[in-house]
Design a protein around this motif. Structure first.
Motif, mmCIF file in Angstrom:
data_model
loop_
_atom_site.group_PDB
_atom_site.id
_atom_site.type_symbol
_atom_site.label_atom_id
_atom_site.label_comp_id
_atom_site.label_asym_id
_atom_site.label_seq_id
_atom_site.Cartn_x
_atom_site.Cartn_y
_atom_site.Cartn_z
ATOM 1 N N TRP A 8 0.857 -1.191 0.000
ATOM 2 C CA TRP A 8 0.000 0.000 0.000
ATOM 3 C C TRP A 8 0.889 1.236 0.000
ATOM 4 N N ALA A 9 1.038 1.869 -1.144
ATOM 5 C CA ALA A 9 1.847 3.079 -1.389
ATOM 6 C C ALA A 9 3.292 2.731 -1.710
ATOM 7 N N THR A 10 3.820 3.452 -2.672
ATOM 8 C CA THR A 10 5.197 3.198 -3.122
ATOM 9 C C THR A 10 6.063 4.438 -2.983
ATOM 10 N N GLY A 11 6.051 5.032 -1.774
ATOM 11 C CA GLY A 11 7.041 6.062 -1.444
ATOM 12 C C GLY A 11 8.347 5.366 -1.084
ATOM 13 N N GLY A 12 9.188 6.057 -0.298
ATOM 14 C CA GLY A 12 10.474 5.468 0.071
ATOM 15 C C GLY A 12 10.308 4.118 0.758
ATOM 16 N N VAL A 13 9.463 4.072 1.779
ATOM 17 C CA VAL A 13 9.255 2.820 2.522
ATOM 18 C C VAL A 13 8.604 1.774 1.618
ATOM 19 N N GLY A 14 7.585 2.186 0.872
ATOM 20 C CA GLY A 14 6.847 1.238 0.031
ATOM 21 C C GLY A 14 7.734 0.601 -1.030
ATOM 22 N N GLN A 15 8.578 1.386 -1.672
ATOM 23 C CA GLN A 15 9.456 0.828 -2.716
ATOM 24 C C GLN A 15 10.443 -0.177 -2.112
ATOM 25 N N CYS A 32 -0.862 -3.913 -5.515
ATOM 26 C CA CYS A 32 -0.177 -2.692 -5.071
ATOM 27 C C CYS A 32 -1.086 -1.478 -5.244
ATOM 28 N N ARG A 33 -1.269 -0.731 -4.155
ATOM 29 C CA ARG A 33 -2.040 0.510 -4.176
ATOM 30 C C ARG A 33 -1.074 1.673 -4.352
ATOM 31 N N VAL A 34 -1.342 2.526 -5.359
ATOM 32 C CA VAL A 34 -0.560 3.763 -5.511
ATOM 33 C C VAL A 34 -1.517 4.941 -5.430
ATOM 34 N N ASN A 38 0.262 8.972 -12.151
ATOM 35 C CA ASN A 38 1.345 8.608 -13.084
ATOM 36 C C ASN A 38 1.906 7.215 -12.813
ATOM 37 N N LYS A 39 1.571 6.625 -11.647
ATOM 38 C CA LYS A 39 2.051 5.271 -11.330
ATOM 39 C C LYS A 39 0.985 4.218 -11.626
ATOM 40 N N ALA A 40 -0.279 4.633 -11.687
ATOM 41 C CA ALA A 40 -1.374 3.665 -11.891
ATOM 42 C C ALA A 40 -1.235 2.998 -13.254
ATOM 43 N N ALA A 75 1.804 1.566 3.980
ATOM 44 C CA ALA A 75 2.803 2.628 4.181
ATOM 45 C C ALA A 75 2.492 3.911 3.405
ATOM 46 N N PRO A 76 1.247 4.428 3.488
ATOM 47 C CA PRO A 76 0.958 5.707 2.830
ATOM 48 C C PRO A 76 1.506 6.874 3.651
ATOM 49 N N LEU A 77 1.264 8.077 3.153
ATOM 50 C CA LEU A 77 1.762 9.281 3.836
ATOM 51 C C LEU A 77 1.097 9.462 5.189
ATOM 52 N N VAL A 78 -0.201 9.270 5.222
ATOM 53 C CA VAL A 78 -0.946 9.375 6.490
ATOM 54 C C VAL A 78 -1.866 8.157 6.609
ATOM 55 N N PRO A 97 4.025 1.109 9.469
ATOM 56 C CA PRO A 97 4.919 1.930 10.305
ATOM 57 C C PRO A 97 4.242 3.203 10.794
ATOM 58 N N LEU A 98 2.899 3.258 10.664
ATOM 59 C CA LEU A 98 2.178 4.510 10.931
ATOM 60 C C LEU A 98 1.449 4.533 12.266
ATOM 61 N N GLY A 99 1.736 3.589 13.156
ATOM 62 C CA GLY A 99 1.070 3.607 14.457
ATOM 63 C C GLY A 99 0.738 2.190 14.888
ATOM 64 N N THR A 124 5.002 -1.534 13.290
ATOM 65 C CA THR A 124 6.449 -1.748 13.438
ATOM 66 C C THR A 124 7.178 -0.781 12.518
ATOM 67 N N GLY A 125 8.473 -0.674 12.671
ATOM 68 C CA GLY A 125 9.231 0.261 11.845
ATOM 69 C C GLY A 125 10.640 0.342 12.389
ATOM 70 N N LEU A 126 11.182 1.552 12.437
ATOM 71 C CA LEU A 126 12.536 1.723 12.959
ATOM 72 C C LEU A 126 12.514 2.656 14.162
ATOM 73 N N ASP A 127 11.962 3.854 13.950
ATOM 74 C CA ASP A 127 12.053 4.881 14.986
ATOM 75 C C ASP A 127 10.825 5.794 14.884
ATOM 76 N N SER A 159 19.775 13.986 4.242
ATOM 77 C CA SER A 159 19.668 12.751 3.461
ATOM 78 C C SER A 159 18.230 12.258 3.352
ATOM 79 N N TYR A 160 17.268 13.002 3.892
ATOM 80 C CA TYR A 160 15.874 12.547 3.855
ATOM 81 C C TYR A 160 15.192 13.097 2.609
ATOM 82 N N ASN A 161 14.861 12.174 1.703
ATOM 83 C CA ASN A 161 14.398 12.582 0.371
ATOM 84 C C ASN A 161 12.889 12.840 0.315
HETATM 85 N N1 LIG Z 1 7.977 4.128 12.117
HETATM 86 C C1 LIG Z 1 9.041 4.400 11.390
HETATM 87 O O1 LIG Z 1 10.160 4.079 11.750
HETATM 88 C C2 LIG Z 1 8.891 5.103 10.064
HETATM 89 C C3 LIG Z 1 10.024 5.293 9.266
HETATM 90 C C4 LIG Z 1 9.868 5.905 8.020
HETATM 91 C C5 LIG Z 1 8.610 6.342 7.610
HETATM 92 N N2 LIG Z 1 7.548 6.166 8.431
HETATM 93 C C6 LIG Z 1 6.209 6.594 7.980
HETATM 94 O O2 LIG Z 1 5.811 5.769 6.893
HETATM 95 C C7 LIG Z 1 5.051 6.537 5.959
HETATM 96 C C8 LIG Z 1 5.682 6.384 4.570
HETATM 97 O O3 LIG Z 1 6.975 6.953 4.610
HETATM 98 P P1 LIG Z 1 7.800 7.219 3.269
HETATM 99 O O4 LIG Z 1 9.166 7.603 3.683
HETATM 100 O O5 LIG Z 1 7.595 6.090 2.330
HETATM 101 O O6 LIG Z 1 7.034 8.509 2.714
HETATM 102 P P2 LIG Z 1 7.045 9.079 1.230
HETATM 103 O O7 LIG Z 1 8.286 8.672 0.526
HETATM 104 O O8 LIG Z 1 6.694 10.514 1.341
HETATM 105 O O9 LIG Z 1 5.848 8.279 0.498
HETATM 106 C C9 LIG Z 1 4.522 8.354 0.903
HETATM 107 C C10 LIG Z 1 3.616 7.794 -0.196
HETATM 108 O O10 LIG Z 1 2.264 8.008 0.213
HETATM 109 C C11 LIG Z 1 1.450 8.084 -0.938
HETATM 110 N N3 LIG Z 1 0.570 9.262 -0.882
HETATM 111 C C12 LIG Z 1 0.589 10.383 -1.651
HETATM 112 N N4 LIG Z 1 -0.427 11.178 -1.340
HETATM 113 C C13 LIG Z 1 -1.100 10.569 -0.350
HETATM 114 C C14 LIG Z 1 -2.251 10.889 0.410
HETATM 115 N N5 LIG Z 1 -2.924 12.033 0.190
HETATM 116 N N6 LIG Z 1 -2.668 10.028 1.362
HETATM 117 C C15 LIG Z 1 -2.008 8.895 1.591
HETATM 118 N N7 LIG Z 1 -0.905 8.515 0.910
HETATM 119 C C16 LIG Z 1 -0.467 9.361 -0.047
HETATM 120 C C17 LIG Z 1 2.358 8.140 -2.163
HETATM 121 O O11 LIG Z 1 2.339 6.839 -2.732
HETATM 122 P P3 LIG Z 1 2.585 6.541 -4.307
HETATM 123 O O12 LIG Z 1 3.937 7.137 -4.603
HETATM 124 O O13 LIG Z 1 2.541 5.072 -4.423
HETATM 125 O O14 LIG Z 1 1.491 7.212 -5.103
HETATM 126 C C18 LIG Z 1 3.710 8.498 -1.550
HETATM 127 O O15 LIG Z 1 4.768 8.039 -2.322
HETATM 128 C C19 LIG Z 1 5.058 7.980 6.471
HETATM 129 O O16 LIG Z 1 3.852 8.250 7.138
HETATM 130 C C20 LIG Z 1 6.210 8.020 7.458
HETATM 131 O O17 LIG Z 1 5.992 8.937 8.495
HETATM 132 C C21 LIG Z 1 7.659 5.550 9.638
#
Ligand SMILES: NC(=O)c1ccc[n+]([C@@H]2O[C@H](COP(=O)([O-])OP(=O)(O)OC[C@H]3O[C@@H](n4cnc5c(N)ncnc54)[C@H](OP(=O)(O)O)[C@@H]3O)[C@@H](O)[C@H]2O)c1
Length: 353
Positions: A8-15, A32-34, A38-40, A75-78, A97-99, A124-127, A159-161
């Motif tokens: 679910w989501a392909t951001g940094g964690v998802g990929q 896979c949910r995006v 542009n990814k669908a 692993a979506p944004l929220v 990793p969101l709660g 679960t997650g890291l920090d 280093s956080y992209n």
């Molecule tokens: N507990 C931990 O240790 C830990 C560590 C790192 C991150 N996290 C959490 O894990 C989550 C993902 O982190 P990340 O680094 O992968 O973030 P990210 O790179 O910003 O990726 C988040 C992904 O969420 C999707 N997204 C876009 N708009 C959205 C919306 N309106 N609602 C929901 N999702 C949306 C997108 O997916 P697509 O690209 O597929 O469209 C985006 O790539 C974040 O909430 C972050 O805080 C937790």
């Protein structure tokens, strides 16, 4: 047994999670949910930069709810609580990793949903979700009469992209007043408080421990180059988030995060110290123990923008939990409920042919 997984989501964690699923001998990616249009419709392997996987990314939640799968790596944004409930109701286990690192009273309804559906939700997650709870708990079994526990991150945030997040949510480059009143401390407090509660509960500290959040900032004294553009003098260039568990006026456990835009031109003149970027853990007891964990931060900020080991480790922790979570009793399950969860050997040195 091979478990069918939806990403679910392909951001940094998802990929990174997709790559970890592909590498895991007991897992198979089936959906896979995006969010980005542009990814669908694209192959998930292509999205994450590996071979074609024959799995097409979709923005259609209903399609994925109907799909036969054992677990969702969420692993979506929220987090959307209703969406998590729907995933559980559809008979899928969820790791995120969101709660939900430690279930609380507010989670009673979701707990009931998971039990009724016969599935498990695990945070679960890291920090948080590892460094600040699991690691200190594991090391605590080597000591006794524990009086203080600390887990702390020291990172170069260059280093956080996620430039939008770093500027708009984390408030780097903002005024100190904006950062102090911004959303970040509140957003982080839920997860880190659960880490502290897990430590308090598992080690038998006073359950009435009060959790005190705190934020300090450092500002630039000269323009600082950063991935979000220059940080001007007087603007926020470093932040320290800290949560203390306090019993009778005494701090018995502390988790903290230090994020610096480099180590130059900061007021106060904060530094990462001679040990550099790291995660640190300390237990005061008999004997006292301290641990420094290296390797979860990139060698340089530039490398981190391409591949950040902390993000990869977060994804691995999620993916490695999947077989255990699928086999667990239904409900919201934390490290206190689940067995020891390990990673898996590389295929080239794995047993079983
Ligand atoms: N507990 C931990 O240790 C830990 C560590 C790192 C991150 N996290 C959490 O894990 C989550 C993902 O982190 P990340 O680094 O992968 O973030 P990210 O790179 O910003 O990726 C988040 C992904 O969420 C999707 N997204 C876009 N708009 C959205 C919306 N309106 N609602 C929901 N999702 C949306 C997108 O997916 P697509 O690209 O597929 O469209 C985006 O790539 C974040 O909430 C972050 O805080 C937790």
């Amino acid at each position: 047994m091979v478990y069918r997984v939806i990403q679910w989501a392909t951001g940094g964690v998802g990929q990174a999670a997709v790559r970890a699923v592909v590498a895991h001998p007991e897992l198979e990616l089936v959906g896979c949910r995006v969010y980005g249009e542009n990814k669908a419709g694209r192959d998930v392997g292509e999205i994450v930069g590996i071979e074609s996987l024959g799995v097409t990314a979709t923005t259609d939640t209903e399609e994925l709810l109907r799909l036969d799968a054992d677990c969702v790596v969420y692993a979506p944004l929220v987090a959307d609580k209703k969406e998590v409930a729907a995933l559980l109701e559809s008979g899928k286990n969820v790791v995120t990793p969101l709660g939900w690192f430690l279930p609380g009273e507010r989670d009673a309804r979701l707990e009931a949903t998971a039990r009724t559906a016969g599935v498990t939700l695990h945070g679960t997650g890291l920090d948080p979700g590892g460094i600040t709870d699991l690691i200190p708990m594991v090391f605590s079994s080597l000591t006794s009469q524990v009086t203080f526990v600390r887990a702390e991150e020291f990172s170069d945030i260059r280093s956080y992209n996620a430039p939008d997040v770093v500027r708009s949510i984390m408030q780097f480059g903002a005024t100190p007043e904006q950062a102090m009143t911004g959303p970040m401390l509140g957003l982080l407090t839920g997860g880190f408080t659960q880490s502290l509660r897990m430590i308090v509960q598992s080690m038998g500290f006073d359950a009435e421990a009060e959790i005190l959040p705190n934020l300090q900032v450092a500002v630039a004294t000269a323009p600082i180059d950063s991935p979000i553009g220059p940080i001007e003098p007087g603007r926020v260039a470093a932040q320290r988030f800290q949560w203390d568990a306090v019993v009778g006026g005494e701090v018995i456990a502390r988790v903290a995060v230090n994020w610096l835009m480099g180590e130059e031109n900061l007021d106060p003149p904060w530094e990462l110290g001679s040990a550099g970027e790291r995660f640190e853990m300390e237990l005061q007891g008999d004997p006292s123990i301290s641990v420094i964990i290296k390797g979860l931060q990139p060698e340089t900020p530039e490398e981190g923008l391409v591949r950040n080991p902390g993000i990869v480790a977060t994804a691995n922790h999620l993916v490695n939990s999947v077989p255990y979570v699928c086999a667990a009793e239904p409900g919201i399950k934390s490290y206190l409920d689940l067995p020891l969860m390990t990673g898996r050997a590389h295929r080239k040195v794995a047993g079983g042919g």
